[in-house]
Design a protein around this motif. Structure first.
Motif, PDB file in Angstrom:
ATOM      1  N   LEU A  42       4.010 -15.321  -3.015  1.00  0.00           N
ATOM      2  CA  LEU A  42       3.650 -13.653  -2.262  1.00  0.00           C
ATOM      3  C   LEU A  42       3.723 -13.071  -3.650  1.00  0.00           C
ATOM      4  CD1 LEU A  42       6.134 -12.790   0.931  1.00  0.00           C
ATOM      5  CD2 LEU A  42       2.953 -12.628   0.791  1.00  0.00           C
ATOM      6  N   MET A  43       3.366 -11.950  -4.280  1.00  0.00           N
ATOM      7  CA  MET A  43       3.958 -11.751  -6.081  1.00  0.00           C
ATOM      8  C   MET A  43       4.099 -10.330  -5.743  1.00  0.00           C
ATOM      9  SD  MET A  43       1.340 -11.621  -9.245  1.00  0.00           S
ATOM     10  CE  MET A  43       0.761 -13.487  -8.781  1.00  0.00           C
ATOM     11  N   SER A  44       5.002  -9.575  -5.651  1.00  0.00           N
ATOM     12  CA  SER A  44       5.273  -7.899  -5.913  1.00  0.00           C
ATOM     13  C   SER A  44       5.974  -6.875  -6.625  1.00  0.00           C
ATOM     14  CB  SER A  44       6.237  -7.223  -5.006  1.00  0.00           C
ATOM     15  OG  SER A  44       7.228  -8.320  -4.737  1.00  0.00           O
ATOM     16  N   GLY A  45       5.861  -6.118  -7.413  1.00  0.00           N
ATOM     17  CA  GLY A  45       6.354  -5.523  -8.032  1.00  0.00           C
ATOM     18  C   GLY A  45       6.110  -4.217  -8.356  1.00  0.00           C
ATOM     19  N   PRO A  46       6.055  -2.977  -9.269  1.00  0.00           N
ATOM     20  CA  PRO A  46       5.889  -1.760  -9.702  1.00  0.00           C
ATOM     21  C   PRO A  46       4.230  -1.990  -9.652  1.00  0.00           C
ATOM     22  CG  PRO A  46       7.603  -2.590 -10.923  1.00  0.00           C
ATOM     23  CD  PRO A  46       6.990  -3.637 -10.544  1.00  0.00           C
ATOM     24  N   ARG A  47       3.758  -1.025  -9.049  1.00  0.00           N
ATOM     25  CA  ARG A  47       2.222  -0.224  -8.963  1.00  0.00           C
ATOM     26  C   ARG A  47       2.169  -0.072 -10.668  1.00  0.00           C
ATOM     27  NH1 ARG A  47      -1.599   2.496  -6.313  1.00  0.00           N
ATOM     28  NH2 ARG A  47      -0.162   3.047  -4.270  1.00  0.00           N
ATOM     29  N   GLN A  48       1.322  -1.031 -10.950  1.00  0.00           N
ATOM     30  CA  GLN A  48       0.796  -0.767 -12.400  1.00  0.00           C
ATOM     31  C   GLN A  48       1.351  -1.932 -13.049  1.00  0.00           C
ATOM     32  OE1 GLN A  48      -1.331   3.053 -13.922  1.00  0.00           O
ATOM     33  NE2 GLN A  48      -1.155   3.680 -11.522  1.00  0.00           N
ATOM     34  N   ALA A  49       2.209  -2.301 -12.650  1.00  0.00           N
ATOM     35  CA  ALA A  49       2.469  -3.584 -13.413  1.00  0.00           C
ATOM     36  C   ALA A  49       1.881  -4.640 -13.758  1.00  0.00           C
ATOM     37  CB  ALA A  49       3.686  -4.126 -13.495  1.00  0.00           C
TER      38      ALA A  49
ATOM     39  N   ASN B  59      12.909  -0.355  -2.249  1.00  0.00           N
ATOM     40  CA  ASN B  59      11.434  -0.710  -1.677  1.00  0.00           C
ATOM     41  C   ASN B  59      10.304  -0.674  -2.590  1.00  0.00           C
ATOM     42  OD1 ASN B  59      13.510  -1.860  -0.300  1.00  0.00           O
ATOM     43  ND2 ASN B  59      12.778   0.105   1.434  1.00  0.00           N
ATOM     44  N   LEU B  60       9.650   0.346  -3.016  1.00  0.00           N
ATOM     45  CA  LEU B  60       8.757   0.919  -3.817  1.00  0.00           C
ATOM     46  C   LEU B  60       8.833   0.432  -5.874  1.00  0.00           C
ATOM     47  CD1 LEU B  60       7.425   3.733  -1.866  1.00  0.00           C
ATOM     48  CD2 LEU B  60       6.211   1.712  -2.095  1.00  0.00           C
TER      49      LEU B  60
ATOM     50  N   SER C 102       2.409  -3.763  -4.063  1.00  0.00           N
ATOM     51  CA  SER C 102       3.538  -2.817  -4.958  1.00  0.00           C
ATOM     52  C   SER C 102       4.854  -1.901  -3.661  1.00  0.00           C
ATOM     53  CB  SER C 102       2.610  -0.875  -5.556  1.00  0.00           C
ATOM     54  OG  SER C 102       2.385  -0.293  -3.893  1.00  0.00           O
ATOM     55  N   ALA C 103       5.514  -3.220  -3.110  1.00  0.00           N
ATOM     56  CA  ALA C 103       6.521  -2.770  -2.338  1.00  0.00           C
ATOM     57  C   ALA C 103       7.048  -3.785  -1.706  1.00  0.00           C
ATOM     58  CB  ALA C 103       5.847  -1.982  -0.811  1.00  0.00           C
ATOM     59  N   ARG C 104       8.461  -4.375  -1.582  1.00  0.00           N
ATOM     60  CA  ARG C 104       9.424  -5.433  -1.616  1.00  0.00           C
ATOM     61  C   ARG C 104       9.046  -5.482  -0.159  1.00  0.00           C
ATOM     62  NH1 ARG C 104      15.686  -3.570  -2.819  1.00  0.00           N
ATOM     63  NH2 ARG C 104      16.022  -5.372  -1.229  1.00  0.00           N
TER      64      ARG C 104
END
Length: 375
Positions: free
Chosen positions: A17-24, A228-229, A97-99
């Protein structure tokens, strides 16, 4: 660095699982892990890809299947858990793009079935590795344009404004509605603006609620959505009895330093906060370290901007200032009391380093590079 850590774990068979800010850069990073012919990329936002996902009709002879924005699918965790438990097929990499660990459409737990990595905007060390900018040039660029790849590389103030407008629009008009049913989107946009003016200060939920004409409970709920976003992140004061820290006022910082409106001091503090958070979470995600980022404050009004806690002990203290070359009384007090490994006063104004019994005064760039040495 993160890509190699992920590649090392892909053969272990767990879901990545890879999450993080949008467009990072999550999609770019996940696709760069493999040669183009070695993976299948499926984006749940794409109608055709949604059909393929629901029918599970992708090729099975590839090295990996990359799912983007899968957390927008109802009961996505249940679906992913069943796919994993079946035990056949290529490794699975899921970006969003969400936790994703807190996403309400989650369903069943993925405990024991996944490794989770959090991707941040670009770090100072990553900019220096390119050889394009020297330390101070890289720092100034991060302060002005933030660490998101597109505006940082473009380096144009007008482009940055247009990018901000599009970025916030996507988060507020699309991502928040995917996350929860929220009607007062304009007020959430105003909340973001209010936070951008209060970086570095402790937040009063009641004060924000009064400004927004809503209840403190609603403000806390909206702030959790923004966390969360990956729009903002919260720092709590550290105490040896951690639950008591939850009762004290937090500070909020932005993943995108260029959004800060509070002047150069606030921008600098936000930049340091975001860089330290990225480093601590890297250690958590790749090495399983117990490491967290807090600030220090007591009833005698001693306060230090950042404290890195490793294995429940204060490892490093960092106080951020624009130009004061005299040791901070609060930093001196806490460094003598807590005996951290490092106590640093990080200055924007460059000059000769100063060493004292319990602390060092040095440039922000050197402080960031010295605080945590990444493996």
């Amino acid at each position: 660095m993160l890509s190699q850590k992920i590649l090392d774990l892909v053969p272990k068979g767990k879901i990545i699982l890879m999450s993080g800010p949008r467009q990072a850069g999550k999609t770019h990073l996940s696709q760069k892990l493999f040669a183009p012919v070695d993976f299948v990329y499926l984006n749940f936002d794409d109608p055709d890809d949604r059909v393929t996902i629901r029918e599970r009709s992708w090729p099975k002879d590839v090295r990996a299947v990359l799912f983007d924005e899968l957390h927008k699918m109802d009961k996505w965790k249940t679906w992913l858990k069943a796919l994993y438990d079946k035990g056949s097929g290529p490794p699975l990499i899921v970006t969003g793009s969400a936790r994703m660990e807190t996403f309400k459409k989650g369903g069943d737990s993925l405990a024991g079935r996944h490794f989770h990595f959090r991707l941040h905007p670009l770090m100072l060390g990553e900019l220096l590795e390119t050889g394009i900018w020297k330390e101070r040039e890289a720092l100034d660029r991060l302060m002005e344009f933030g660490g998101f790849p597109e505006p940082l590389i473009e380096g144009d103030p007008t482009f940055l404004k247009l990018w901000h407008k599009s970025h916030i629009h996507q988060i507020i008009k699309e991502d928040i509605l995917d996350l929860e049913k929220v009607r007062e989107l304009k007020k959430i946009e105003l909340l973001i603006e209010l936070l951008s003016q209060r970086v570095g200060s402790r937040i009063s939920y009641a004060s924000l609620a009064q400004s927004l004409e809503v209840s403190p409970h609603t403000v806390k709920h909206w702030l959790q959505i923004l966390e969360n976003l990956y729009v903002v992140f919260k720092l709590l004061p550290f105490t040896r009895k951690l639950p008591s820290s939850l009762l004290k006022s937090p500070k909020y910082y932005f993943f995108d330093t260029s959004q800060v409106r509070g002047g150069p001091g606030a921008k600098l503090e936000n930049l340091v906060a975001s860089q330290l958070l990225a480093q601590t979470q890297f250690l958590e995600d790749t090495l399983g370290e117990s490491v967290r980022l807090h600030f220090l404050a007591d009833k005698q009004k001693h306060e230090v901007d950042f404290a890195i806690i490793k294995n429940e002990r204060v490892d490093s203290l960092i106080e951020v200032k624009l130009s004061d070359r005299h040791p901070s009384p609060s930093l001196k007090y806490f460094s003598r009391y807590l005996r951290p490994r490092l106590a640093l006063q990080a200055l924007y104004d460059q000059g000769q380093e100063k060493h004292f019994d319990h602390l060092k005064i040095l440039s922000v760039e050197k402080a960031l590079l010295e605080t945590i040495t990444l493996p």
